[in-house]
Design an enzyme around this catalytic site. Structure first.
Site, PDB file in Angstrom:
ATOM      1  N   CYS A  57       0.886  -1.152   0.017  1.00 39.11           N
ATOM      2  CA  CYS A  57       0.116  -0.123  -0.048  1.00 39.11           C
ATOM      3  C   CYS A  57       0.874   1.250  -0.139  1.00 39.11           C
ATOM      4  O   CYS A  57       1.527   1.431   1.039  1.00 39.11           O
ATOM      5  CB  CYS A  57      -0.946   0.012   1.031  1.00 39.11           C
ATOM      6  SG  CYS A  57      -1.996   1.407   1.248  1.00 39.11           S
ATOM      7  N   CYS A  93      -0.734   4.103   2.046  1.00 39.84           N
ATOM      8  CA  CYS A  93      -0.377   3.748   3.463  1.00 39.84           C
ATOM      9  C   CYS A  93       0.976   4.083   3.976  1.00 39.84           C
ATOM     10  O   CYS A  93       1.197   4.930   4.944  1.00 39.84           O
ATOM     11  CB  CYS A  93      -0.731   2.614   3.880  1.00 39.84           C
ATOM     12  SG  CYS A  93      -2.094   1.861   3.089  1.00 39.84           S
ATOM     13  N   ASP A  94       1.856   3.557   3.297  1.00 36.51           N
ATOM     14  CA  ASP A  94       3.397   3.548   3.671  1.00 36.51           C
ATOM     15  C   ASP A  94       4.368   4.376   2.819  1.00 36.51           C
ATOM     16  O   ASP A  94       5.450   4.473   3.237  1.00 36.51           O
ATOM     17  CB  ASP A  94       3.807   2.126   3.476  1.00 36.51           C
ATOM     18  CG  ASP A  94       2.749   1.207   4.562  1.00 36.51           C
ATOM     19  OD1 ASP A  94       2.414   1.895   5.311  1.00 36.51           O
ATOM     20  OD2 ASP A  94       2.813  -0.076   3.992  1.00 36.51           O
TER      21      ASP A  94
HETATM   22  P1  FAD Z   1     -11.333  -5.599   5.371  1.00 36.74           P
HETATM   23  O1  FAD Z   1     -10.226  -4.784   6.299  1.00 36.74           O
HETATM   24  O2  FAD Z   1     -10.443  -6.515   4.563  1.00 36.74           O
HETATM   25  O3  FAD Z   1     -12.093  -6.477   6.302  1.00 36.74           O
HETATM   26  C1  FAD Z   1     -12.979  -7.392   5.680  1.00 36.74           C
HETATM   27  C2  FAD Z   1     -13.239  -8.546   6.847  1.00 36.74           C
HETATM   28  O4  FAD Z   1     -14.140  -9.567   6.317  1.00 36.74           O
HETATM   29  C3  FAD Z   1     -12.016  -9.131   7.542  1.00 36.74           C
HETATM   30  O5  FAD Z   1     -12.141  -9.080   8.560  1.00 36.74           O
HETATM   31  C4  FAD Z   1     -12.295 -10.764   6.918  1.00 36.74           C
HETATM   32  O6  FAD Z   1     -12.006 -11.639   8.132  1.00 36.74           O
HETATM   33  C5  FAD Z   1     -13.835 -10.670   6.817  1.00 36.74           C
HETATM   34  N1  FAD Z   1     -14.369 -11.781   5.961  1.00 36.74           N
HETATM   35  C6  FAD Z   1     -13.950 -12.048   4.721  1.00 36.74           C
HETATM   36  N2  FAD Z   1     -14.883 -12.919   4.156  1.00 36.74           N
HETATM   37  C7  FAD Z   1     -15.655 -13.370   5.006  1.00 36.74           C
HETATM   38  C8  FAD Z   1     -16.589 -14.459   5.343  1.00 36.74           C
HETATM   39  N3  FAD Z   1     -16.717 -15.301   4.138  1.00 36.74           N
HETATM   40  N4  FAD Z   1     -17.441 -14.587   6.175  1.00 36.74           N
HETATM   41  C9  FAD Z   1     -17.119 -13.900   7.343  1.00 36.74           C
HETATM   42  N5  FAD Z   1     -16.150 -12.828   7.466  1.00 36.74           N
HETATM   43  C10 FAD Z   1     -15.399 -12.574   6.237  1.00 36.74           C
HETATM   44  N6  FAD Z   1      -5.588   1.851   4.912  1.00 36.74           N
HETATM   45  C11 FAD Z   1      -5.484   3.001   5.328  1.00 36.74           C
HETATM   46  O7  FAD Z   1      -6.314   3.898   5.248  1.00 36.74           O
HETATM   47  N7  FAD Z   1      -4.211   3.381   6.084  1.00 36.74           N
HETATM   48  C12 FAD Z   1      -3.186   2.581   6.086  1.00 36.74           C
HETATM   49  O8  FAD Z   1      -2.039   3.131   6.635  1.00 36.74           O
HETATM   50  C13 FAD Z   1      -3.252   1.443   5.572  1.00 36.74           C
HETATM   51  N8  FAD Z   1      -2.319   0.448   5.881  1.00 36.74           N
HETATM   52  C14 FAD Z   1      -2.405  -0.656   5.472  1.00 36.74           C
HETATM   53  C15 FAD Z   1      -1.356  -1.585   5.727  1.00 36.74           C
HETATM   54  C16 FAD Z   1      -1.592  -3.057   5.448  1.00 36.74           C
HETATM   55  C17 FAD Z   1      -0.320  -3.828   5.663  1.00 36.74           C
HETATM   56  C18 FAD Z   1      -2.922  -3.384   4.755  1.00 36.74           C
HETATM   57  C19 FAD Z   1      -3.127  -4.905   4.334  1.00 36.74           C
HETATM   58  C20 FAD Z   1      -4.112  -2.601   4.501  1.00 36.74           C
HETATM   59  C21 FAD Z   1      -3.790  -1.193   4.813  1.00 36.74           C
HETATM   60  N9  FAD Z   1      -4.675  -0.284   4.565  1.00 36.74           N
HETATM   61  C22 FAD Z   1      -4.504   1.046   5.081  1.00 36.74           C
HETATM   62  C23 FAD Z   1      -5.718  -0.540   3.796  1.00 36.74           C
HETATM   63  C24 FAD Z   1      -7.043  -0.785   4.803  1.00 36.74           C
HETATM   64  O9  FAD Z   1      -6.780  -1.796   5.737  1.00 36.74           O
HETATM   65  C25 FAD Z   1      -8.415  -1.232   4.043  1.00 36.74           C
HETATM   66  O10 FAD Z   1      -8.601  -0.335   2.974  1.00 36.74           O
HETATM   67  C26 FAD Z   1      -9.568  -1.414   4.746  1.00 36.74           C
HETATM   68  O11 FAD Z   1      -9.181  -2.470   6.017  1.00 36.74           O
HETATM   69  C27 FAD Z   1     -10.824  -2.059   3.857  1.00 36.74           C
HETATM   70  O12 FAD Z   1     -11.814  -2.369   4.992  1.00 36.74           O
HETATM   71  P2  FAD Z   1     -12.870  -3.425   4.600  1.00 36.74           P
HETATM   72  O13 FAD Z   1     -13.908  -3.309   5.883  1.00 36.74           O
HETATM   73  O14 FAD Z   1     -13.188  -3.156   3.372  1.00 36.74           O
HETATM   74  O15 FAD Z   1     -12.260  -4.797   4.301  1.00 36.74           O
END
Ligand code: FAD
Ligand code: NAP
Length: 316
Positions: A134, A137-138
């Site tokens: 990302c 992010c970084d």
């Molecule tokens: P996610 O956070 O991916 O959450 C999805 C959830 O759904 C997960 O907990 C998963 O376990 C669950 N899930 C999936 N399938 C199923 C299923 N079939 N049944 C039940 N549960 C399920 N963003 C920033 O803004 N700033 C940053 O500094 C930043 N740094 C990052 C660093 C890293 C290492 C990573 C990997 C990402 C980073 N991001 C950052 C991006 C950010 O994490 C994502 O954009 C954000 O988390 C997306 O949120 P979401 O709720 O859409 O999905």
């Protein structure tokens, strides 16, 4: 029958749960297969969530979210959802990994997407300590330093251009001499004096110590080269977590784009009434915590309005 089922407990799912229950919905369950918090909990440094002035870990950022979301009645079930199906009366059936089922009037899908790993030595060991997926992010952590980007698609090239505005130099490593990215993007990369192309090259390993990554050994046309850079950004494609939308016949419950991301309108509505999507799983997502949270809030407000207006369930 639930009013609303939320699938996924990352920033999008938790915010959807907060807004749905605080907005008056009574029976709202968030299905999260692990601990709530989402993929950001893997990050060791977050400095771009508005209102949080200190640099915090992803765990610290998300610590209070479940507690706040559940204050208004959101229920959490630690369960994996296998499939979401639509019933003839317009409701949905949530099929769970333990074989049980639950019906809901509306569903918000927030299952996110996961960047693919490239598979080189040290990639997992230094993930978050030099290896990143990302740039937004970084990237800032490498201000005025040299970094590498791996990949030859649109994401790698666009992120290389983004990074070139921040860092002193970007080595763009690609395994072929042809890019998948759009020609206009390739041209911008070629013209950027801060980007050096390393083509027909592969990453053999990254190395460093407990403080973090210090360099990359690449192989290019049979020769090894040591790039002394503290960071590598890996952009080799995404896995969209859309399995829950796949039906028995292999089709998707709602429209998805070429990459399997869910197509939504500005109110996070899919083309199936009562089915919403929010966060990284949706098309054109910015893939940031603040954006996922915003999507979750929008989807919940749309779901409340949908439930208020469906009236009597359609007979089958
Ligand atoms: P996610 O956070 O991916 O959450 C999805 C959830 O759904 C997960 O907990 C998963 O376990 C669950 N899930 C999936 N399938 C199923 C299923 N079939 N049944 C039940 N549960 C399920 N963003 C920033 O803004 N700033 C940053 O500094 C930043 N740094 C990052 C660093 C890293 C290492 C990573 C990997 C990402 C980073 N991001 C950052 C991006 C950010 O994490 C994502 O954009 C954000 O988390 C997306 O949120 P979401 O709720 O859409 O999905
Ligand atoms: P992608 O198009 O699949 O590209 C992945 C790149 O990583 C390819 O160049 C591939 O090399 C390389 N790669 C794959 N596995 C590798 C490995 N193990 N080691 C080294 N390199 C590896 O992925 P993306 O760039 O994330 O894009 C995904 C989709 O979103 C694409 O269709 C893209 O067009 C789209 N997208 C569009 C935009 C836009 O329109 N502005 C922006 C971003 C993404 P090869 O080329 O040799 O296979």
């Amino acid at each position: 029958m639930l009013d609303l089922a939320i699938v996924g407990g990352g920033p999008a799912g938790l915010t959807a749960g907060l807004y749905a229950t605080r907005g008056g919905l009574k029976d709202v369950v968030m299905y999260e297969k692990g601990l709530p918090g989402g993929q950001i909990t893997q990050s060791s440094e977050v400095e771009n969530y508005p209102g949080v002035c200190e640099v915090v870990t992803g765990m610290e950022l998300m610590e209070c979210w479940p507690k706040q979301a559940m204050r208004f009645g959101l229920q959490h079930q630690m369960q994996e959802v296998k499939r979401i199906e639509r019933n003839c009366d317009g409701t949905f059936t949530i099929k769970l990994a333990d074989g049980s089922e639950q019906k809901a009037k509306a569903v918000i899908v927030c299952t996110g997407s996961v960047p693919k790993r490239a598979g080189f030595e040290g990639e997992d060991q230094f993930f978050g300590k030099g290896v990143s997926t990302c740039a937004t992010c970084d990237g800032f952590f490498y201000k005025d330093k040299e970094v590498a980007v791996l990949g030859g698609g649109d994401t790698a090239l666009e992120e290389a251009l983004y990074l070139a505005n921040i860092v002193s130099k970007v080595y763009l490593i690609h395994r072929r001499d042809k890019f998948r990215a759009a020609p206009a993007t390739v041209e911008r990369v070629m013209k950027n004096p801060k980007i050096e192309l390393l083509l027909n090259a592969s990453v053999k390993r990254v190395y460093g110590d407990e403080r973090g990554m210090e360099g990359i050994i690449i192989e290019q046309e049979g020769k090894e080269r040591d790039l002394k850079v503290p960071g590598i950004f890996v952009f080799v494609g995404m896995n969209v977590n859309n399995d829950v939308l796949k039906q028995e016949d292999g089709s998707f419950l709602c429209s998805v784009n070429h990459w399997g991301e869910v197509i939504v309108d500005l109110r996070m509505r899919t083309d199936i009434p009562g089915l919403f999507a929010a966060g990284d799983i949706r098309a054109d997502a910015s893939k940031q915590v603040v954006c996922a949270a915003g999507d979750g809030a929008t989807a919940a407000l749309s779901a409340i309005s949908y439930i208020e207006n469906i009236g009597e369930l359609r007979p089958c």
